[in-house]
Design a protein around this motif. Structure first.
Motif, short mmCIF file in Angstrom:
data_model
loop_
_atom_site.label_atom_id
_atom_site.label_comp_id
_atom_site.label_asym_id
_atom_site.label_seq_id
_atom_site.Cartn_x
_atom_site.Cartn_y
_atom_site.Cartn_z
N PHE A 26 -96.37 15.42 91.15
CA PHE A 26 -96.04 16.60 91.97
C PHE A 26 -94.97 16.25 93.00
N GLN A 27 -94.20 17.26 93.40
CA GLN A 27 -93.38 17.11 94.59
C GLN A 27 -94.33 16.93 95.78
N PRO A 28 -94.07 15.97 96.67
CA PRO A 28 -95.07 15.63 97.69
C PRO A 28 -95.23 16.64 98.82
N ILE A 29 -94.25 17.50 99.05
CA ILE A 29 -94.34 18.45 100.15
C ILE A 29 -94.48 19.86 99.58
N GLY A 30 -95.54 20.55 100.00
CA GLY A 30 -95.80 21.89 99.50
C GLY A 30 -95.53 22.95 100.56
N ASP A 31 -94.83 23.99 100.16
CA ASP A 31 -94.50 25.10 101.05
C ASP A 31 -95.62 26.14 100.97
N LEU A 32 -96.36 26.32 102.07
CA LEU A 32 -97.47 27.26 102.09
C LEU A 32 -97.07 28.62 102.67
N THR A 33 -95.77 28.84 102.84
CA THR A 33 -95.33 30.12 103.43
C THR A 33 -95.07 31.18 102.37
N SER A 74 -98.56 21.00 108.36
CA SER A 74 -99.16 21.98 109.26
C SER A 74 -99.87 23.04 108.44
N ALA A 75 -100.19 24.14 109.09
CA ALA A 75 -100.78 25.27 108.36
C ALA A 75 -99.76 25.87 107.40
N PHE A 76 -98.49 25.49 107.53
CA PHE A 76 -97.43 26.06 106.69
C PHE A 76 -96.87 25.06 105.67
N THR A 77 -97.27 23.79 105.80
CA THR A 77 -96.74 22.75 104.91
C THR A 77 -97.86 21.79 104.53
N ALA A 78 -98.00 21.53 103.24
CA ALA A 78 -99.06 20.65 102.76
C ALA A 78 -98.46 19.35 102.22
N LEU A 79 -99.29 18.31 102.19
CA LEU A 79 -98.95 17.06 101.54
C LEU A 79 -99.69 17.00 100.22
N VAL A 80 -98.96 16.79 99.13
CA VAL A 80 -99.57 16.68 97.80
C VAL A 80 -99.31 15.27 97.29
N VAL A 81 -100.36 14.49 97.18
CA VAL A 81 -100.25 13.07 96.81
C VAL A 81 -100.55 12.90 95.33
N SER A 82 -99.63 12.26 94.61
CA SER A 82 -99.85 11.92 93.21
C SER A 82 -100.35 10.48 93.11
N PRO A 83 -101.01 10.10 92.01
CA PRO A 83 -101.55 8.74 91.87
C PRO A 83 -100.48 7.66 92.08
N GLY A 84 -100.85 6.63 92.84
CA GLY A 84 -99.96 5.49 93.06
C GLY A 84 -98.88 5.70 94.10
N MET A 85 -98.91 6.82 94.80
CA MET A 85 -97.86 7.13 95.78
C MET A 85 -98.08 6.35 97.08
N LEU A 119 -101.43 23.66 89.72
CA LEU A 119 -100.41 23.39 88.71
C LEU A 119 -99.34 24.47 88.67
N TYR A 120 -99.70 25.70 88.99
CA TYR A 120 -98.73 26.79 88.94
C TYR A 120 -97.92 26.95 90.22
N ILE A 121 -98.50 26.63 91.38
CA ILE A 121 -97.78 26.91 92.62
C ILE A 121 -97.00 25.72 93.17
N GLN A 122 -97.43 24.49 92.83
CA GLN A 122 -96.74 23.31 93.38
C GLN A 122 -95.82 22.69 92.33
N PRO A 123 -94.53 22.58 92.60
CA PRO A 123 -93.59 22.04 91.61
C PRO A 123 -93.96 20.62 91.18
N HIS A 124 -93.75 20.34 89.90
CA HIS A 124 -93.99 19.00 89.34
C HIS A 124 -93.09 18.83 88.13
N ASN A 125 -93.16 17.69 87.48
CA ASN A 125 -92.24 17.38 86.39
C ASN A 125 -92.53 18.15 85.10
N TYR A 126 -93.62 18.95 85.08
CA TYR A 126 -93.90 19.81 83.93
C TYR A 126 -93.75 21.29 84.26
N SER A 127 -93.30 21.61 85.45
CA SER A 127 -93.27 23.00 85.90
C SER A 127 -92.46 23.91 84.98
N ASP A 128 -91.28 23.46 84.58
CA ASP A 128 -90.43 24.29 83.72
C ASP A 128 -91.10 24.56 82.38
#
Length: 231
Positions: free
Chosen positions: A102-109, A51-62, A152-161
């Motif tokens: 990337f984690q596939p679900i993004g929190d836009l809130t 929705s306007a509050f939740t995004a889908l983030v697709v990584s290659p091959g998903m 890269l900074y706002i959506q969690p992924h395996n390099y975030s830390d």
């Protein structure tokens, strides 16, 4: 849809409810945001709202199933995989050791994500305009860098830390100024004396800063950046 260099910005809408099955996504990173109403996505058998509050983030091959009811238009940002990996490698100061996912679900809130989504809406409106300077080739590069870096900074992924740690640690001015000089003169010979003069510190200070902040040496950093540019 408008394609720039490595980023495509698009709007997708159907005149009826639609189910789209994707068994393997393209070799790119794609962000879906529902601008009106609510869609949903099924990933590994679990249903998630978009929705306007939740995004889908697709990584290659998903693999996923996208459910778009009537009147649930999507704003889509597609970024080619090499461009995202180049930018991440640049931010980390070293080559990637594993594929970026990337984690596939993004929190836009969150405040940061909400500003990012608002900025994308503004930028897409500018890009889609017939008289857009972006379509004339003016400012496309910086615009793409902004979109990729913020994702890269706002959506969690395996390099975030590692990215957060690098961002915190490389705060010293000498390292930042050295990297700035390297980026500006990547195609030219770069000597340690050049970095020291630009950063206004000793060669030894720069070497210590890169080792402590980025766990690398200036020479290795320059080599990795040049390899990134070649790739």
């Amino acid at each position: 849809a408008i394609s720039l260099l490595d980023v495509t910005m698009a709007y997708l809408d159907y005149a009826t409810a639609t189910v789209t099955d994707v068994s393997r996504s393209a070799d790119a990173y794609t962000v879906h945001m529902t601008t009106v109403g609510e869609a949903s996505v099924q990933i590994d058998g679990v249903e998630h709202p978009i929705s306007a509050f939740t995004a889908l983030v697709v990584s290659p091959g998903m693999a996923y199933r996208l459910n778009t009811p009537t009147d649930s238009p999507q704003m889509i940002v597609r970024i080619e995989r090499p461009a995202v990996e180049r930018q991440l490698s640049r931010l980390l100061g070293r080559a990637l050791t594993e594929p970026l996912s990337f984690q596939p679900i993004g929190d836009l809130t969150t405040a940061t994500a909400a500003r990012w989504a608002s900025a994308l809406n503004i930028l897409s409106a500018e890009v889609m305009a017939n008289d857009s300077l972006i379509q004339q080739g003016i400012g496309a590069g910086p615009l793409e860098e902004l979109i990729i870096s913020t994702l890269l900074y706002i959506q969690p992924h395996n390099y975030s830390d590692r990215l957060a740690q690098t961002h915190r640690r490389s705060g010293r001015a000498a390292v930042r100024r050295s990297i700035e000089y390297i980026e500006r003169h990547l195609a030219e010979p770069i000597a340690m004396a050049d970095l020291a003069e630009y950063a206004m510190v000793s060669v030894r200070s720069i070497q210590a800063g890169f080792r402590e902040d980025l766990d690398t040496t200036p020479i290795a950093f320059i080599r990795e950046r040049r390899l990134d540019a070649v790739r």
